[in-house]
Write a protein that holds these residues in place. Structure first.
Motif, short mmCIF file in Angstrom:
data_model
loop_
_atom_site.label_atom_id
_atom_site.label_comp_id
_atom_site.label_asym_id
_atom_site.label_seq_id
_atom_site.Cartn_x
_atom_site.Cartn_y
_atom_site.Cartn_z
N HIS A 27 44.96 30.58 38.65
CA HIS A 27 44.26 29.88 39.73
C HIS A 27 43.21 30.82 40.32
O HIS A 27 43.52 31.95 40.69
CB HIS A 27 45.25 29.45 40.81
N SER A 28 41.97 30.36 40.39
CA SER A 28 40.90 31.17 40.97
C SER A 28 40.64 30.73 42.41
O SER A 28 40.09 29.65 42.65
CB SER A 28 39.61 31.02 40.16
N GLN A 29 41.02 31.57 43.34
CA GLN A 29 40.82 31.24 44.74
C GLN A 29 39.33 31.17 45.08
O GLN A 29 38.88 30.27 45.79
CB GLN A 29 41.52 32.28 45.63
N ARG A 30 38.57 32.13 44.55
CA ARG A 30 37.13 32.18 44.83
C ARG A 30 36.44 30.88 44.40
O ARG A 30 35.70 30.26 45.17
CB ARG A 30 36.51 33.37 44.09
N LEU A 31 36.66 30.47 43.15
CA LEU A 31 36.00 29.27 42.63
C LEU A 31 36.56 28.00 43.27
O LEU A 31 35.83 27.04 43.50
CB LEU A 31 36.14 29.22 41.11
N SER A 32 37.85 27.99 43.57
CA SER A 32 38.47 26.82 44.19
C SER A 32 37.87 26.57 45.57
O SER A 32 37.55 25.43 45.93
CB SER A 32 39.99 27.01 44.31
N SER A 36 35.67 23.31 46.43
CA SER A 36 36.60 22.40 47.13
C SER A 36 37.52 21.66 46.16
O SER A 36 37.68 20.43 46.23
CB SER A 36 35.82 21.38 47.97
N CYS A 37 38.07 22.41 45.22
CA CYS A 37 39.02 21.83 44.26
C CYS A 37 39.95 22.95 43.80
O CYS A 37 39.88 24.07 44.34
CB CYS A 37 38.27 21.22 43.07
N ASN A 38 40.81 22.66 42.86
CA ASN A 38 41.67 23.71 42.29
C ASN A 38 41.12 24.10 40.93
O ASN A 38 41.21 23.32 39.98
CB ASN A 38 43.11 23.21 42.15
N VAL A 39 40.53 25.28 40.84
CA VAL A 39 39.98 25.75 39.57
C VAL A 39 40.98 26.73 38.93
O VAL A 39 41.40 27.71 39.57
CB VAL A 39 38.62 26.45 39.76
N TYR A 40 41.32 26.45 37.69
CA TYR A 40 42.21 27.33 36.93
C TYR A 40 41.43 27.85 35.72
O TYR A 40 40.70 27.09 35.08
CB TYR A 40 43.44 26.56 36.43
N LEU A 41 41.62 29.11 35.41
CA LEU A 41 40.96 29.72 34.25
C LEU A 41 41.98 29.91 33.14
O LEU A 41 43.00 30.60 33.33
CB LEU A 41 40.33 31.07 34.62
N LYS A 42 41.73 29.29 31.99
CA LYS A 42 42.60 29.49 30.82
C LYS A 42 42.08 30.72 30.11
O LYS A 42 41.02 30.72 29.47
CB LYS A 42 42.54 28.25 29.91
N ARG A 43 42.84 31.81 30.20
CA ARG A 43 42.35 33.14 29.86
C ARG A 43 42.54 33.50 28.37
O ARG A 43 43.30 34.40 28.01
CB ARG A 43 43.04 34.18 30.75
N GLU A 44 41.77 32.84 27.51
CA GLU A 44 41.83 33.19 26.09
C GLU A 44 41.15 34.54 25.81
O GLU A 44 41.28 35.08 24.71
CB GLU A 44 41.21 32.09 25.23
N LEU A 271 31.78 37.04 37.22
CA LEU A 271 33.18 37.15 36.77
C LEU A 271 33.61 38.61 36.70
O LEU A 271 34.73 38.96 37.05
CB LEU A 271 33.35 36.48 35.39
N TYR A 272 32.66 39.45 36.26
CA TYR A 272 32.97 40.88 36.15
C TYR A 272 33.08 41.53 37.54
O TYR A 272 34.05 42.22 37.85
CB TYR A 272 31.89 41.58 35.33
N ASP A 273 32.08 41.27 38.38
CA ASP A 273 32.01 41.93 39.70
C ASP A 273 33.08 41.41 40.67
O ASP A 273 33.65 42.19 41.43
CB ASP A 273 30.63 41.70 40.35
N GLU A 274 33.33 40.10 40.64
CA GLU A 274 34.18 39.50 41.67
C GLU A 274 35.60 39.19 41.21
O GLU A 274 36.49 39.02 42.04
CB GLU A 274 33.50 38.23 42.22
N ASP A 275 35.81 39.08 39.89
CA ASP A 275 37.15 38.74 39.40
C ASP A 275 37.72 39.75 38.40
O ASP A 275 38.81 39.57 37.89
CB ASP A 275 37.12 37.36 38.73
N ALA A 276 36.91 40.79 38.09
CA ALA A 276 37.31 41.81 37.10
C ALA A 276 37.66 41.18 35.75
O ALA A 276 38.58 41.60 35.06
CB ALA A 276 38.49 42.65 37.62
N ILE A 277 36.90 40.12 35.38
CA ILE A 277 37.10 39.46 34.08
C ILE A 277 35.91 39.80 33.18
O ILE A 277 34.76 39.62 33.57
CB ILE A 277 37.19 37.92 34.24
N VAL A 278 36.21 40.32 31.99
CA VAL A 278 35.16 40.59 31.01
C VAL A 278 35.08 39.38 30.08
O VAL A 278 35.93 39.19 29.21
CB VAL A 278 35.45 41.87 30.19
N ALA A 279 34.08 38.53 30.31
CA ALA A 279 33.91 37.32 29.48
C ALA A 279 32.71 37.51 28.58
O ALA A 279 31.69 38.06 28.99
CB ALA A 279 33.71 36.10 30.37
N GLU A 280 32.84 37.07 27.33
CA GLU A 280 31.67 37.07 26.45
C GLU A 280 30.80 35.87 26.85
O GLU A 280 31.27 34.98 27.58
CB GLU A 280 32.10 36.99 24.99
N PRO A 281 29.54 35.81 26.38
CA PRO A 281 28.68 34.70 26.80
C PRO A 281 29.30 33.31 26.58
O PRO A 281 29.29 32.48 27.48
CB PRO A 281 27.41 34.91 25.97
#
Length: 414
Positions: A27-32, A36-44, A271-281
């Motif tokens: 669950h991403s609090q920042r994006l939620s 104004s919704c519940n955003v979940y990230l499926k972390r593949e 995603l990198y700066d605020e969630d410490a997630i390294v996502a490819e493009p």
């Protein structure tokens, strides 16, 4: 037989249960809060090979007959499919041959070798993926081996669909799934499974603006070979979607959205700066889509599939640059300096705003240094400062050409 009769996601999940990670649905609090919704990230991006591609490759190879396995398997890929394929060959004790374009970065080759751990041979051939694929298919036929495609096979689609199995298991009351689309394997598989569980779940596909292959296929009611594509979002940049994936996606996708490459770059950095997630493009595509459909999200349970995290650190400079350009914070000009003393000083003191930075400066003509035209890169604090910058150039009699507005000139100079 219908597509759904060909696809057994539960059987695929059983085959994969000791091979792939059941990746977290976070669950991403920042994006939620933002939407104004519940955003979940499926972390593949946290998958064993840092992408979902392992699921399809392993599922297909593990269902081959012993005679086929004894002859070995072949694939063509410069990215995540190669790594999933290599890992699968190692786990199943099968000889694999991987064709990659000659321009493939060393880092990707090393990663693939590591996951293959002696089970795979890598052949570098051709300048493009299409050249490489042609050679791979010829090699497969000549050696009587089995080709493992990146997306257009029921076993591949079924394997990728296990992403949907895990999502539904963790969040049965999901309302919207946002899924990146390249060849269409992930959206066809995960989309079909989620629709089978609850037809009210909205499936939204997301493509790069520079490679709209599924969008075109849906418009023309058949897969279309695009003449040229922007390969920047390499995990989702294909010239033509699959026959099977198209046939499934046309029924499963409720919508498909095109995302500008620069918007994806901004999302990667956030995603990198605020969630410490390294996502490819390609992995950031689904999160980038939230801005474009925010009016449809309020109060919903929304899952964004972060499809992979194989982002080469060497690309970060380019990612930052594309983000700044997209956000209107970086601009390039050809400035013709007046032939009078102190012109450069006047430009710095009178034209630049208090928060503007010169990030690049070079005279274009080698024989007219200190006067004549110069290429000037300027970074702004706010995109709103642009008009006043142009106004000050006019007031101080600096002729300029806005390079950002001319794609040919931009590619040539920048």
């Amino acid at each position: 037989m219908t597509h759904s009769e060909e696809l057994n996601f539960e059987a695929a999940a059983e085959r994969l249960k000791n091979i792939v990670k059941h990746t977290p649905l976070i669950h991403s609090q920042r994006l939620s809060e933002k939407y104004s919704c519940n955003v979940y990230l499926k972390r593949e991006d946290l998958q064993v090979v840092r992408s979902y591609k392992l699921r399809g490759a392993y599922n297909m190879i593990s269902t081959l007959h012993a005679i086929e396995l004894s002859k070995g398997v072949v694939c063509a890929s410069a990215g995540n499919h190669a790594q999933g394929f290599a890992y699968s060959c190692n786990k199943l004790g099968v000889k694999g041959v991987i064709f990659m374009p000659e321009i493939t970065p060393r880092q990707k080759i090393r990663q693939t070798e590591m996951f293959g751990s002696g089970s795979v041979e890598i052949i570098l051939v051709g300048d493009t993926f299409d050249d490489c694929l042609k050679e791979a298919l010829a090699y497969t036929a000549a050696h009587g081996m089995k080709f493992i495609p990146p997306f257009d096979d029921y076993r591949i689609i079924e394997g990728q669909g296990t992403v949907g199995v895990e999502i539904f298991e963790d969040l049965p009351d999901i309302d919207i799934a946002i899924i990146p689309v390249g060849g269409g394997g992930l959206s066809a598989g995960a989309g079909t499974y989620l629709k089978q569980k609850n037809s009210a779940i909205e499936i939204i596909g997301v493509e790069p603006m520079g490679a709209p292959s599924m969008t075109r296929a849906l418009q023309e009611r058949k897969p279309v070979l695009l003449e040229s594509i922007n390969r920047f979002i390499d995990g989702a940049a294909v010239k033509c979607v699959g026959q099977l994936t198209y046939a499934i996606c046309k029924d499963v996708l409720d919508d498909i959205i095109l995302i500008p490459e620069g918007k994806v770059c901004t999302t990667i950095l956030k995603l990198y700066d605020e969630d410490a997630i390294v996502a490819e493009p390609a992995g950031a595509l689904s999160v980038a889509a939230l801005d474009l459909i925010k009016d449809r999200l309020k109060g919903k349970n929304v899952v964004c599939v972060v499809s992979g995290g194989n982002n080469d650190i060497d690309r970060m400079g380019e990612i930052k640059e594309l983000s700044l350009l997209y956000e209107g914070l970086k601009h390039y000009f050809i400035v013709r300096f007046p032939q009078r003393p102190g012109a450069l000083k006047l430009f710095v003191n009178n034209v630049l705003g208090p928060n503007d930075d010169i990030t690049r400066f070079e005279f274009i003509k080698k024989t007219e240094r200190e006067r004549g035209p110069a290429l000037v890169g300027i970074e702004l604090k706010s995109a709103d400062d642009y008009e006043s910058l142009l106004q000050r150039m006019q007031e101080n009699h600096f002729d300029c050409i806005e390079v950002n507005q001319d794609q040919t000139l931009f590619e040539y100079l920048v």
